[in-house]
Design an enzyme around this catalytic site. Structure first.
Site, mmCIF file in Angstrom:
data_model
loop_
_atom_site.group_PDB
_atom_site.id
_atom_site.type_symbol
_atom_site.label_atom_id
_atom_site.label_comp_id
_atom_site.label_asym_id
_atom_site.label_seq_id
_atom_site.Cartn_x
_atom_site.Cartn_y
_atom_site.Cartn_z
ATOM 1 N N MET A 1 0.816 -1.211 0.000
ATOM 2 C CA MET A 1 0.000 0.000 0.000
ATOM 3 C C MET A 1 0.857 1.272 0.000
ATOM 4 S SD MET A 1 -3.316 0.080 0.004
ATOM 5 C CE MET A 1 -4.644 -1.067 -0.046
ATOM 6 N N LEU A 2 2.045 1.204 0.613
ATOM 7 C CA LEU A 2 2.839 2.418 0.805
ATOM 8 C C LEU A 2 3.828 2.688 -0.322
ATOM 9 C CD1 LEU A 2 3.647 1.982 4.612
ATOM 10 C CD2 LEU A 2 1.907 3.428 3.577
ATOM 11 N N ALA A 3 4.047 1.705 -1.203
ATOM 12 C CA ALA A 3 5.084 1.869 -2.235
ATOM 13 C C ALA A 3 4.791 3.090 -3.102
ATOM 14 C CB ALA A 3 5.167 0.613 -3.087
ATOM 15 N N GLY A 5 7.524 4.799 -5.458
ATOM 16 C CA GLY A 5 8.298 4.985 -6.695
ATOM 17 C C GLY A 5 7.716 4.239 -7.865
ATOM 18 N N ARG A 253 21.636 2.653 -2.259
ATOM 19 C CA ARG A 253 21.067 3.173 -1.005
ATOM 20 C C ARG A 253 21.994 3.035 0.195
ATOM 21 N NH1 ARG A 253 14.851 1.165 -1.840
ATOM 22 N NH2 ARG A 253 14.450 2.769 -3.392
HETATM 23 C C1 LIG Z 1 7.139 3.447 2.261
HETATM 24 C C2 LIG Z 1 7.535 2.332 1.321
HETATM 25 C C3 LIG Z 1 7.751 2.594 -0.022
HETATM 26 C C4 LIG Z 1 8.110 1.576 -0.898
HETATM 27 N N1 LIG Z 1 8.263 1.852 -2.239
HETATM 28 C C5 LIG Z 1 8.503 0.826 -3.091
HETATM 29 C C6 LIG Z 1 8.535 1.061 -4.513
HETATM 30 O O1 LIG Z 1 8.342 2.171 -4.976
HETATM 31 N N2 LIG Z 1 8.766 -0.007 -5.310
HETATM 32 C C7 LIG Z 1 8.983 -1.273 -4.846
HETATM 33 O O2 LIG Z 1 9.199 -2.191 -5.632
HETATM 34 N N3 LIG Z 1 8.931 -1.513 -3.510
HETATM 35 C C8 LIG Z 1 8.684 -0.503 -2.637
HETATM 36 N N4 LIG Z 1 8.627 -0.757 -1.294
HETATM 37 C C9 LIG Z 1 8.775 -2.142 -0.827
HETATM 38 C C10 LIG Z 1 7.506 -2.919 -1.099
HETATM 39 O O3 LIG Z 1 6.387 -2.115 -0.874
HETATM 40 C C11 LIG Z 1 7.452 -4.129 -0.195
HETATM 41 O O4 LIG Z 1 8.618 -4.879 -0.329
HETATM 42 C C12 LIG Z 1 6.263 -4.978 -0.555
HETATM 43 O O5 LIG Z 1 5.083 -4.279 -0.289
HETATM 44 C C13 LIG Z 1 6.256 -6.240 0.262
HETATM 45 O O6 LIG Z 1 5.020 -6.857 0.049
HETATM 46 P P1 LIG Z 1 4.561 -8.008 0.982
HETATM 47 O O7 LIG Z 1 3.234 -8.449 0.487
HETATM 48 O O8 LIG Z 1 5.656 -8.986 1.113
HETATM 49 O O9 LIG Z 1 4.415 -7.333 2.416
HETATM 50 P P2 LIG Z 1 3.543 -6.013 2.920
HETATM 51 O O10 LIG Z 1 3.122 -5.264 1.728
HETATM 52 O O11 LIG Z 1 4.415 -5.426 3.915
HETATM 53 O O12 LIG Z 1 2.284 -6.728 3.543
HETATM 54 C C14 LIG Z 1 2.383 -7.586 4.649
HETATM 55 C C15 LIG Z 1 0.996 -7.707 5.241
HETATM 56 O O13 LIG Z 1 0.984 -8.763 6.199
HETATM 57 C C16 LIG Z 1 0.326 -8.302 7.377
HETATM 58 N N5 LIG Z 1 0.854 -9.062 8.511
HETATM 59 C C17 LIG Z 1 2.085 -8.977 9.097
HETATM 60 N N6 LIG Z 1 2.179 -9.870 10.104
HETATM 61 C C18 LIG Z 1 0.993 -10.536 10.165
HETATM 62 C C19 LIG Z 1 0.475 -11.576 10.991
HETATM 63 N N7 LIG Z 1 1.180 -12.128 11.979
HETATM 64 N N8 LIG Z 1 -0.792 -11.995 10.760
HETATM 65 C C20 LIG Z 1 -1.553 -11.466 9.775
HETATM 66 N N9 LIG Z 1 -1.116 -10.481 8.951
HETATM 67 C C21 LIG Z 1 0.140 -10.030 9.143
HETATM 68 C C22 LIG Z 1 0.665 -6.823 7.436
HETATM 69 O O14 LIG Z 1 -0.248 -6.137 8.258
HETATM 70 C C23 LIG Z 1 0.540 -6.446 5.968
HETATM 71 O O15 LIG Z 1 -0.775 -6.182 5.626
HETATM 72 C C24 LIG Z 1 8.275 0.261 -0.406
HETATM 73 C C25 LIG Z 1 8.070 -0.008 0.941
HETATM 74 C C26 LIG Z 1 7.697 1.013 1.808
HETATM 75 C C27 LIG Z 1 7.483 0.686 3.255
#
Ligand SMILES: Cc1cc2nc3c(=O)[nH]c(=O)nc-3n(C[C@H](O)[C@H](O)[C@H](O)COP(=O)(O)OP(=O)(O)OC[C@H]3O[C@@H](n4cnc5c(N)ncnc54)[C@H](O)[C@@H]3O)c2cc1C
Length: 471
Positions: A1-3, A5, A253
């Site tokens: 949700m926060l990504a 770039g 970075r």
């Molecule tokens: C501010 C920000 C900007 C970014 N910008 C970029 C970008 O521009 N381009 C890019 O490629 N990447 C970017 N990234 C990195 C990228 O967003 C993340 O690597 C990616 O979202 C990871 O996805 P995910 O589904 O693995 O985890 P997340 O998107 O972090 O989702 C994990 C989910 O699991 C839930 N959760 C955690 N623990 C538990 C639990 N025990 N039980 C149930 N639910 C749980 C959390 O609440 C969350 O909803 C950015 C990250 C941030 C923080």
């Protein structure tokens, strides 16, 4: 949700996967797994094209002739697709969620924290066809999970043919982080408690430009802002990256984060000078709204106060090319997994691509997996002692000091000795959500510190300092 770039993908006519591949390896200091990295950059264009065909709208040029490809740090070509300027994560996630919401067989359980994996002894071999990961734990398989209903405080149980962990990284380990407050290394801790090993845990990426005010982080200022011309300066206007790296402000970075930390430790303030960025407010509407919310007077000063902080976890639960962990029935994807594509340091905007490419692979793998017909089992009452935990703020400060941007053997050892006084490894009979989050953070801190201690030389985001770090 926060990504913000965007998503890196070699889609443009003049770009190719080989160039994306070599940029990824260069950022990862060749610590990357070559097979998974090749999968990422080769399968990326088709996976992203599928989303486009399904209706996902990436920003296009004003004359509508092509996509608007952005440039980010350590990419040799503009290949970052983005949505609504700086809202890529929000748009992509909402788009995919809306597709799932249309599926009648999908049930959502929200505001629930997964607390434990259900394991079952098994004599049968794994049935997945593609797995190329050695089955380290051939006698056990994962048959479901337990979760804590946050509102009622009740524990629930779900059995499943397969469990896919997608719980994100471990940003909550540090006082300054871009990550959401729910990101506390839970998936990695679940895997550790199920007897799995984690990989590359010493490689934690610190982003150079977190918006900070009164020592608190109020979100990220994307690298795309530097891609659009912004420069890093101190309070006197001195350009902090001048002469420090051939790519200047767009250096990898870890290098930028270390330069800024050194400037900060020497008593300087650090700013992003956005004077050179044309139409800043128009290109970065979400960042602009956040700056306004935090009452940063950037319109007058053309400066944004920034500091480095924890951003992304390169390591995690080791998986094969199909997202399978060493435990039958358990998969991991996204930041909690370690596919090895990021090596020692992630190339900007490669993580959304990793989620899309390997998310799709996990789904394909699940279609090949025979139903395991798991039966619900009652957990024997835990005999583990109650948690004894540090205050979370203190844990975060310790991790910043000893497991942060600069590390030394003494300092890592100090962190491990300090952690040894607490009890956080095994799940006791009762605990609260906050306690379990803190226990998970302790567990991943211990694992990361041990991994960092084993790697005596600096590599990518893991920097061993020659100077003495105060204990
Ligand atoms: C501010 C920000 C900007 C970014 N910008 C970029 C970008 O521009 N381009 C890019 O490629 N990447 C970017 N990234 C990195 C990228 O967003 C993340 O690597 C990616 O979202 C990871 O996805 P995910 O589904 O693995 O985890 P997340 O998107 O972090 O989702 C994990 C989910 O699991 C839930 N959760 C955690 N623990 C538990 C639990 N025990 N039980 C149930 N639910 C749980 C959390 O609440 C969350 O909803 C950015 C990250 C941030 C923080």
């Amino acid at each position: 949700m926060l990504a913000q770039g965007g998503i890196a993908v070699a889609l443009s006519e003049n770009d190719d996967w080989q160039s994306h591949f070599s940029d990824t390896l260069m950022a990862g200091v060749e610590h990357n797994r070559r097979d998974t990295t090749e999968i990422l950059v080769k399968e990326g264009p088709a996976a992203v094209n599928e989303l486009i065909q399904d209706g996902l709208l990436f920003d296009r040029r004003a004359d509508d002739t092509d996509f608007q490809y952005g440039l980010e740090g350590a990419h040799s070509f503009p290949r970052i697709l983005h949505c609504l300027g700086d809202q890529t994560g929000k748009v992509m996630t909402s788009f995919l969620q809306a597709q799932l919401a249309e599926q009648p067989q999908v049930t959502w359980i929200e505001e629930a924290m997964v607390t434990e994996l259900l394991l079952e002894p098994t004599a049968t071999k794994r049935t997945d066809e593609h797995a190329d990961f050695p089955a380290a734990n051939a006698t056990t398989r994962c048959i479901g999970l337990r979760y804590l209903e946050e509102r009622s405080g009740q524990l629930g149980t779900l059995t499943a043919d397969a469990v896919v962990l997608a719980t994100g990284g471990l940003g909550g380990l540090f006082p300054l982080t871009t990550n959401d407050a729910t990101i506390t290394g839970d998936g990695m801790a679940l895997a550790l408690r199920a007897g799995l090993a984690l990989k590359d845990m010493e490689f934690i990426q610190f982003h150079p430009t977190l918006l900070t005010k009164n020592n608190r982080c109020y979100g990220l200022i994307s690298e795309a802002v530097r891609g659009a011309g912004a420069r890093l300066i101190d309070e006197t206007g001195r350009a902090l990256m001048a002469g420090r790296h051939p790519l200047g402000d767009l250096a990898p970075r870890d290098i930028v984060a270390r330069e800024l930390t050194a400037a900060y430790d020497n008593g300087h303030q650090v700013f992003l000078d956005i004077q050179p960025v044309q139409d800043f407010e128009q290109h970065f509407p979400q960042i602009t709204a956040n700056l306004d919310r935090q009452q940063i007077p950037f319109r007058q000063t053309r400066r944004i106060p920034v500091r480095p902080g924890a951003h992304f976890m390169m390591g995690g639960i080791a998986v094969d090319t199909w997202g399978q962990t060493a435990l039958a029935g358990l998969y991991a994807v996204g930041e909690t997994a370690c596919t090895g594509v990021h090596g020692a340091n992630r190339l900007a905007s490669n993580s959304l691509l990793e989620c899309v490419v390997f998310g799709k692979r996990v789904a394909e793998q699940l279609l090949h997996t025979a139903s395991a017909q798991a039966a619900a089992t009652e957990r024997p009452a835990s005999v583990a002692p109650p948690f004894i935990l540090p205050p979370r703020r203190l844990l975060q400060q310790k991790c910043w000091q000893h497991l942060g941007i600069r590390r030394s053997s003494d300092s890592l050892q100090h962190l491990l000795s300090w952690l040894a006084q607490f009890h956080y490894r095994q799940l006791p009979a009762t605990y609260t959500k906050k306690q379990l989050e803190c226990a998970n953070l302790c567990l991943v801190a211990e694992t990361a510190a041990k991994a960092a201690l084993l790697r005596q030389e600096s590599l990518g985001a893991h920097a061993i300092s020659q100077e003495k770090i105060p204990l």
